[in-house]
Design a protein around this motif. Structure first.
Motif, PDB file in Angstrom:
ATOM      1  N   ASP A  84      13.013  24.896  11.760  1.00  8.78           N
ATOM      2  CA  ASP A  84      13.233  23.894  12.797  1.00  8.78           C
ATOM      3  C   ASP A  84      12.179  22.786  12.770  1.00  8.78           C
ATOM      4  OD1 ASP A  84      11.115  25.411  13.588  1.00  8.78           O
ATOM      5  OD2 ASP A  84      11.830  25.810  15.615  1.00  8.78           O
ATOM      6  N   VAL A  85      11.484  22.677  11.647  1.00 10.70           N
ATOM      7  CA  VAL A  85      10.498  21.611  11.441  1.00 10.70           C
ATOM      8  C   VAL A  85      10.889  20.805  10.207  1.00 10.70           C
ATOM      9  CG1 VAL A  85       8.104  21.037  10.984  1.00 10.70           C
ATOM     10  CG2 VAL A  85       8.640  22.955  12.498  1.00 10.70           C
ATOM     11  N   ALA A  86      11.176  19.551  10.398  1.00 11.80           N
ATOM     12  CA  ALA A  86      11.510  18.658   9.286  1.00 11.80           C
ATOM     13  C   ALA A  86      10.275  17.840   8.904  1.00 11.80           C
ATOM     14  CB  ALA A  86      12.660  17.742   9.671  1.00 11.80           C
ATOM     15  N   ILE A  87      10.142  17.562   7.608  1.00 11.23           N
ATOM     16  CA  ILE A  87       8.994  16.782   7.125  1.00 11.23           C
ATOM     17  C   ILE A  87       9.514  15.529   6.421  1.00 11.23           C
ATOM     18  CG2 ILE A  87       6.887  16.781   5.769  1.00 11.23           C
ATOM     19  CD1 ILE A  87       6.898  19.825   5.877  1.00 11.23           C
ATOM     20  N   ILE A  88       9.072  14.392   6.896  1.00  9.57           N
ATOM     21  CA  ILE A  88       9.426  13.095   6.299  1.00  9.57           C
ATOM     22  C   ILE A  88       8.185  12.524   5.618  1.00  9.57           C
ATOM     23  CG2 ILE A  88      10.157  10.727   6.768  1.00  9.57           C
ATOM     24  CD1 ILE A  88      11.739  11.786   9.148  1.00  9.57           C
ATOM     25  N   ARG A  89       8.359  12.066   4.392  1.00  6.77           N
ATOM     26  CA  ARG A  89       7.227  11.513   3.641  1.00  6.77           C
ATOM     27  C   ARG A  89       7.253   9.986   3.677  1.00  6.77           C
ATOM     28  NH1 ARG A  89       8.106  14.776  -1.867  1.00  6.77           N
ATOM     29  NH2 ARG A  89      10.034  15.447  -0.859  1.00  6.77           N
ATOM     30  N   LEU A  90       6.219   9.429   4.254  1.00  8.51           N
ATOM     31  CA  LEU A  90       6.059   7.974   4.248  1.00  8.51           C
ATOM     32  C   LEU A  90       5.382   7.608   2.934  1.00  8.51           C
ATOM     33  CD1 LEU A  90       6.491   5.517   6.198  1.00  8.51           C
ATOM     34  CD2 LEU A  90       4.081   5.781   6.816  1.00  8.51           C
ATOM     35  N   GLU A  91       6.140   7.117   1.969  1.00  6.61           N
ATOM     36  CA  GLU A  91       5.608   6.807   0.644  1.00  6.61           C
ATOM     37  C   GLU A  91       4.985   5.422   0.575  1.00  6.61           C
ATOM     38  OE1 GLU A  91       6.373   9.134  -2.490  1.00  6.61           O
ATOM     39  OE2 GLU A  91       5.967  10.215  -0.622  1.00  6.61           O
ATOM     40  N   GLN A  92       5.479   4.527   1.405  1.00 11.87           N
ATOM     41  CA  GLN A  92       4.923   3.172   1.448  1.00 11.87           C
ATOM     42  C   GLN A  92       4.487   2.863   2.870  1.00 11.87           C
ATOM     43  OE1 GLN A  92       6.565  -0.307  -0.784  1.00 11.87           O
ATOM     44  NE2 GLN A  92       7.058  -1.120   1.240  1.00 11.87           N
ATOM     45  N   VAL A 135       0.864  -1.178   0.000  1.00  8.48           N
ATOM     46  CA  VAL A 135       0.000   0.000   0.000  1.00  8.48           C
ATOM     47  C   VAL A 135       0.900   1.227   0.000  1.00  8.48           C
ATOM     48  CG1 VAL A 135      -1.867   1.229   1.160  1.00  8.48           C
ATOM     49  CG2 VAL A 135      -1.732  -1.259   1.336  1.00  8.48           C
ATOM     50  N   VAL A 136       0.708   2.088  -0.993  1.00 10.05           N
ATOM     51  CA  VAL A 136       1.575   3.259  -1.121  1.00 10.05           C
ATOM     52  C   VAL A 136       0.742   4.518  -1.341  1.00 10.05           C
ATOM     53  CG1 VAL A 136       3.433   1.846  -2.117  1.00 10.05           C
ATOM     54  CG2 VAL A 136       1.867   3.084  -3.636  1.00 10.05           C
ATOM     55  N   ASN A 137       1.360   5.654  -1.017  1.00  7.93           N
ATOM     56  CA  ASN A 137       0.763   6.965  -1.282  1.00  7.93           C
ATOM     57  C   ASN A 137       1.900   7.886  -1.711  1.00  7.93           C
ATOM     58  OD1 ASN A 137      -0.910   9.159  -1.449  1.00  7.93           O
ATOM     59  ND2 ASN A 137      -1.495   9.193   0.702  1.00  7.93           N
ATOM     60  N   CYS A 138       2.200   7.848  -2.985  1.00  7.79           N
ATOM     61  CA  CYS A 138       3.371   8.554  -3.511  1.00  7.79           C
ATOM     62  C   CYS A 138       3.117  10.055  -3.587  1.00  7.79           C
ATOM     63  CB  CYS A 138       3.722   8.032  -4.900  1.00  7.79           C
ATOM     64  SG  CYS A 138       4.029   6.254  -4.944  1.00  7.79           S
ATOM     65  N   THR A 139       4.203  10.819  -3.449  1.00 14.41           N
ATOM     66  CA  THR A 139       4.098  12.279  -3.565  1.00 14.41           C
ATOM     67  C   THR A 139       4.818  12.825  -4.779  1.00 14.41           C
ATOM     68  OG1 THR A 139       6.025  12.556  -2.123  1.00 14.41           O
ATOM     69  CG2 THR A 139       3.852  12.622  -1.081  1.00 14.41           C
ATOM     70  N   THR A 156       4.397  12.330   7.420  1.00 20.08           N
ATOM     71  CA  THR A 156       3.129  12.460   6.712  1.00 20.08           C
ATOM     72  C   THR A 156       3.176  11.660   5.430  1.00 20.08           C
ATOM     73  OG1 THR A 156       1.459  14.051   5.987  1.00 20.08           O
ATOM     74  CG2 THR A 156       3.750  14.528   5.385  1.00 20.08           C
ATOM     75  N   SER A 157       2.114  11.755   4.660  1.00 15.32           N
ATOM     76  CA  SER A 157       2.035  11.000   3.412  1.00 15.32           C
ATOM     77  C   SER A 157       1.035  11.657   2.487  1.00 15.32           C
ATOM     78  CB  SER A 157       1.602   9.557   3.717  1.00 15.32           C
ATOM     79  OG  SER A 157       1.641   8.762   2.554  1.00 15.32           O
ATOM     80  N   GLY A 158       1.308  11.583   1.180  1.00 18.44           N
ATOM     81  CA  GLY A 158       0.342  12.042   0.200  1.00 18.44           C
ATOM     82  C   GLY A 158       0.229  13.548   0.083  1.00 18.44           C
ATOM     83  N   LYS A 159      -0.925  13.999  -0.373  1.00 18.31           N
ATOM     84  CA  LYS A 159      -1.159  15.399  -0.739  1.00 18.31           C
ATOM     85  C   LYS A 159      -0.886  16.387   0.374  1.00 18.31           C
ATOM     86  CE  LYS A 159      -5.161  18.357  -1.136  1.00 18.31           C
ATOM     87  NZ  LYS A 159      -5.183  18.503   0.331  1.00 18.31           N
ATOM     88  N   VAL A 160      -1.197  16.026   1.639  1.00 21.32           N
ATOM     89  CA  VAL A 160      -1.049  16.987   2.738  1.00 21.32           C
ATOM     90  C   VAL A 160       0.407  17.425   2.911  1.00 21.32           C
ATOM     91  CG1 VAL A 160      -0.720  15.300   4.609  1.00 21.32           C
ATOM     92  CG2 VAL A 160      -1.873  17.477   5.083  1.00 21.32           C
ATOM     93  N   TYR A 161       1.345  16.642   2.384  1.00 23.65           N
ATOM     94  CA  TYR A 161       2.748  17.063   2.447  1.00 23.65           C
ATOM     95  C   TYR A 161       2.931  18.447   1.835  1.00 23.65           C
ATOM     96  CZ  TYR A 161       7.498  17.793   0.842  1.00 23.65           C
ATOM     97  OH  TYR A 161       8.716  18.364   0.576  1.00 23.65           O
ATOM     98  N   TYR A 162       2.278  18.678   0.691  1.00 25.58           N
ATOM     99  CA  TYR A 162       2.466  19.963   0.012  1.00 25.58           C
ATOM    100  C   TYR A 162       1.801  21.105   0.777  1.00 25.58           C
ATOM    101  CZ  TYR A 162       4.475  17.268  -3.752  1.00 25.58           C
ATOM    102  OH  TYR A 162       5.302  16.441  -4.474  1.00 25.58           O
TER     103      TYR A 162
END
Length: 973
Positions: A863-871, A770-774, A844-850
């Motif tokens: 001072d806020v890093a964002i990591i995208r969980l793609e899978q 299950v994936v949610n690619c950005t 986070t994952s998907g559209k909300v990343y943007y």
């Protein structure tokens, strides 16, 4: 026109027309067409030339041909008669010639009535509970005939193969042909050649199929084997569920007739699907599964080696495959596993058939592979999936050349009588929607069953259309062997208790006609009993030495083991550009819509510059590169050619002629075929079809696209019973891809959520991805990854809507080049403060990343890093641990768009906690170790009001980016 040549004008609704035409002929032969003059001369048998019949004072009657006013009575003469009946048969003839003609017309009308309605008084029910021996349209009196007419010879112009015959013989032939142990419905078919084919076959055989003695013995042997095995199981396992076929035993020789006829007509493979009833017999008698192996399962043993990881399934769900010898050569049989959702296997069968036809290059003729489906009567009439699957039979992209449907009509569904579950006399009426011929047959007459099954198979192979055989029978026991049917159907089961079983009845019949002796019958039962005892003993020590999978098209594949790599899915940039320029080319032969021309120009610039690759282009590059690597691609869905959001345009339509052009099939040089299909408005059947296709074609990319993500709800049975669990239950791999548009853009409850939580809840034992690619590049890689490993897993993709055109959601060609691969997790990509100064890491994952990305930039937060969980699954714990180790002083936040009781939160929370434990991260937070930022719990997936949506979206982004204490305060507020 030649297609109308076999038709006849002699049916009831034309009676008035023919009568009036004949009256014109009597007045003046030259006033009717030459063909009618010839006919009327024939029916008068060469009598004297017609002469004017009407008296000068008589009324001229015309209701159909032209408009003729009633003539006033001549002066001094009596007035005209009262207006006559429109039904010609009720008016007495005035001459011998006219009587002869009227007899012919009425007889031909009656013949047609029997063709249409004869089945209604056929002898179909072996229990005799519902006796229908009269129908007014089949009564000679309806057509004006009396007992005095029975000996009179009547001209019927070749009907029933007769030029003329006594009326009593005509009626006897009609009853024998259409009202015996077989009833046929075929007059609803709109294709004359098909209708004529059935009519000729039935009327030539006179409803009494011929079987040579050796053929009868073959039928008998099958019945005895089935009955002897059932008796053996009842003795050894009296309370074990097996869903006995007893009472419907004739299904087995019927199935044999289909298979043998198929082999004779050139079919090389058959894919079968069926419910529970009779599966034990089909597995052994038809499929050739060793009795010792099946009895071993009854004894509680495994059906596969101990080293195979499988949960298995109950024995009456199991499938198998085998090569079967027939009198006409070898044929490969596949019986698909099927859950208790009865008809769920239907679209899977036809999908697998289509895949096998495509592999053989037989998608046009459709002669080498076919499907057989067995059904229960209640399910065939009641399950909507039957209608959905039938509706696919003549659609582009789904045609399989016809399926033979065999209904084991027990005349009951569990405890529900037919009169409570449908309003029609048969369960088969839904098949008329595709103009399938329907053969009803008495299950107590195995020869009649074998005959109509053979006929159904021949019709399928001749016309490449679905056919239906409805075997009227019964079930000896209740719904299963431990059920008590007398609770609800006492009269039926009193009748059943008094019935000898079909094998006994047929044995007696063959003894009486001299085909068998009673000694031979008795010896055969003794022989089978001894055989099954030996198999029972062998079952105690039976050890399966291989699993029934990874053979045929699946040879060379392996079960996924451990942490499987993502592989090198990159493609040389030069090749990608060649593909990109090919799909961006405006073909000279097609006048393309101006808006699409602009899109193609934009794609061309992407290739020239190597940047700005959007989602649709990334997808097209993935498809095109696989096609050039000799791997097929099949995509279907309700609007897949254009794409629901006008993003794909993989089919260009000429604006003047509507001619179609598919850029991905015109890449230049050698390539595999790209098939894109705009499907019917179905999710259940279409997803089942594509799943079946993926079973038959492991070396191609098979994708199903939902119009909106949560429309997949309508196919939940296929997802739960096949896609998520098929490998662990039945050892059947699938590489099916599900594309589910997902994202919260204020479009309401049904156009926001693809119900991600439902897929994640089903994830276990490495069963699917299950994936949610950005990024388009990651989407490119995850599609290619499906075919770049030596195993197959279903893939669920949360695909975007607004991101399709988001200027930030783009990739470089280099991100798809050689040496690149799918990223299960995308780390922070911007330059921020030093790692130890990062106060918050948002996963986070998907559209909300943007949304987070843009808001962080607007607030100038470093001072806020964002990591995208793609899978999501398999969960990338190792990759996440490596990233979180960097940020030793940061709090961890999970941010999602979905409500708290939906989306990924309940799935990822514990997994992120486990990762933090694994890296030795102490729980120093006063609030949460992993903080939640998202919508609160809700019953509906999303609001339908844009203003509320915007307010919710702003709030969840704000909570994610705020310090923990402020976030807690905001959450409480």
């Amino acid at each position: 026109m030649t297609q109308f040549e076999p038709t006849t004008p002699f049916f009831a609704t034309n009676a008035t027309f023919i009568e009036e035409l004949y009256e014109r002929y009597l007045q003046n032969p030259q006033s009717v067409d030459a063909s009618w003059r010839e006919f009327f001369r024939d029916v008068t048998n060469g009598a004297a030339s017609p002469e004017k019949r009407n008296a000068s004072w008589a009324m001229v009657k015309s209701q159909v041909i032209g408009v003729v006013e009633e003539r006033p009575a001549a002066s001094g003469q009596r007035p005209g008669k009262e207006k006559e009946s429109l039904i010609a048969v009720n008016r007495p003839p005035s001459t011998d010639i006219e009587a002869f003609a009227h007899d012919s017309i009425r007889a031909i009308m009656m013949v047609r009535a029997y063709r249409v309605r004869g089945h209604l008084i056929a002898n179909l029910d072996p229990l005799g509970l519902e006796v229908n021996d009269y129908h007014p349209e089949l009564d000679p009196a309806t057509y004006g005939f009396t007992d005095k007419d029975m000996e009179r010879e009547i001209f019927i112009d070749g009907s029933l193969g007769l030029k003329r015959a006594p009326l009593k013989d005509i009626i006897a032939i009609l009853k024998q042909t259409y009202c015996g142990n077989i009833g046929v419905e075929f007059m609803h078919i709109q294709y004359p050649e098909q209708k004529d084919w059935i009519q000729r076959r039935f009327e030539n055989d006179r409803g009494k199929p011929y079987f040579a003695p050796e053929d009868k013995q073959t039928i008998w042997n099958t019945l005895v084997e089935v009955e002897a095995f059932e008796q053996f199981l009842q003795v050894k396992y009296p309370s074990t569920k097996r869903f006995s076929v007893q009472g419907g035993d004739a299904m087995m020789p019927g199935l044999e007739a289909v298979i043998n006829t198929a082999a004779k007509l050139g079919v090389q493979e058959i894919v079968m699907g069926m419910p529970h009833r009779g599966r034990m017999n089909v597995l052994t008698t038809t499929m050739g599964k060793p009795y010792a192996e099946l009895l071993s399962i009854f004894q509680g043993n495994l059906d596969f080696p101990e080293w195979v990881s499988s949960s298995g399934d109950v024995k009456y769900h199991l499938g198998t495959s085998s090569d079967r010898e027939t009198p006409y050569g070898k044929i490969h049989l596949s019986l698909l596993a099927n859950p208790s959702h009865l008809e769920a296997v239907d679209p899977v069968v036809v999908g697998k058939v289509r895949a096998k036809l495509d592999i053989r290059g037989d998608a046009e003729e459709k002669s080498s592979v076919m499907g057989i489906m067995l059904h229960g009567d209640a399910a065939f009439a009641g399950q909507g999936l039957v209608a959905e699957t039938l509706a696919l039979s003549e659609l582009r992209g789904y045609r399989t050349g016809g399926t033979v449907h065999i209904i084991v009509n027990n005349q009951i569904g569990f405890t529900t009588s037919p009169k409570y579950s449908r309003f029609t006399p048969y369960p088969t009426d839904i098949a008329k929607s595709v103009q399938a011929p329907i053969f009803h047959v008495n299950g107590e007459d195995p020869e009649a069953v074998a005959y109509v099954c053979k006929l159904a198979m021949e019709f399928r192979q001749t016309f490449k259309r679905d056919t239906v055989v409805d075997i009227f029978c019964y079930r000896k026991y209740g719904h299963n062997e431990s059920d008590e049917p007398m609770f609800t159907q006492p009269l039926m089961y009193k009748a059943i208790a008094q019935k000898p079983l079909p094998a006994e009845i047929y044995s007696q019949r063959l003894v009486e006609e001299g085909t068998l002796t009673q000694a031979a019958v008795d010896a055969k039962f003794v022989e089978f009993k001894a055989f099954f005892e030996k198999q029972y003993e062998a079952a105690k020590n039976f050890k399966p030495n291989k699993a029934d999978w990874l053979e045929g098209q699946w040879a060379g594949f392996d079960k996924a083991k451990g942490e499987h790599p993502d592989g090198d899915t990159g493609v040389d940039v030069v090749k990608l550009k060649e593909i990109g320029f090919a799909i961006a080319r405006v073909p000279e032969q097609i006048k393309v819509n101006a808006k699409i021309v602009r899109q193609l120009d934009a794609k061309r610039r992407m290739m020239e510059e190597g940047v700005g690759i959007d989602w649709a282009t990334g997808e097209a590059l993935a498809f095109g590169s696989l096609l050039k690597e000799d791997l097929s691609v099949r995509l279907s869905g309700q609007d897949s050619g254009r794409g629901t959001f006008s993003q794909r345009h993989s089919v260009l339509v000429d604006q003047e002629t509507e001619a179609r052009y598919e850029p991905l099939n015109n890449l230049g040089g050698k390539q595999k075929r790209y098939e894109v299909i705009d499907s019917s408005l179905s999710e259940f059947a279409i997803l089942g079809f594509e799943y079946g296709y993926s079973l038959g074609q492991p070396n191609g990319l098979t994708l199903w696209e939902a119009q909106f993500g949560d429309f997949a709800n309508g196919a939940q049975v296929i997802i739960d019973q096949f896609i998520s669990s098929g490998e662990v239950k039945w050892l059947r791999m699938s590489g099916l891809v599900m594309l589910l548009p997902h994202g919260y853009e204020g479009q309401g409850p049904e156009h926001s959520s693809a119900r991600l939580e439902r897929y994640l809840q089903s994830c276990a034992e490495d069963n699917m991805q299950v994936v949610n690619c950005t990024t388009p590049a990651n989407y490119f890689h995850v599609l290619r990854r499906q075919l770049k490993r030596n195993f197959r897993k279903p893939l669920v993709v949360m695909t975007p809507k607004s991101l399709l055109r988001n200027k930030l959601a783009v990739s470089k060609l280099a991100d798809m080049g050689q040496g690149t691969h799918f990223q299960r997790l995308i780390p922070e990509t911007e330059s921020l403060a030093k790692d130890d100064k990062i106060r918050c890491v948002v996963i986070t994952s998907g559209k909300v990343y943007y949304d987070l990305f843009e808001e962080r930039a607007a607030r100038k937060l470093d001072d806020v890093a964002i990591i995208r969980l793609e899978q999501y699954y398999p969960f990338p714990a190792r990759e996440l641990a490596a990233e979180l180790k960097r940020y030793k002083n940061a709090e961890i936040v999970w941010c999602q768009e979905e409500p708290q009781n939906m989306g990924a939160w309940t799935f990822v929370q514990n997994r992120i906690e486990e990762v933090l434990e694994s890296i030795g991260r102490p729980n120093t937070s006063n609030f949460w170790r992993v903080r939640y930022a998202g919508r609160p719990e809700a019953a509906s997936p999303a609001t339908g009001y844009l203003k509320i949506h915007e307010k919710e979206q702003k709030a969840l982004v704000d909570v994610a980016l705020q310090p923990a204490k402020a976030a807690l305060k905001a959450a409480k507020a």
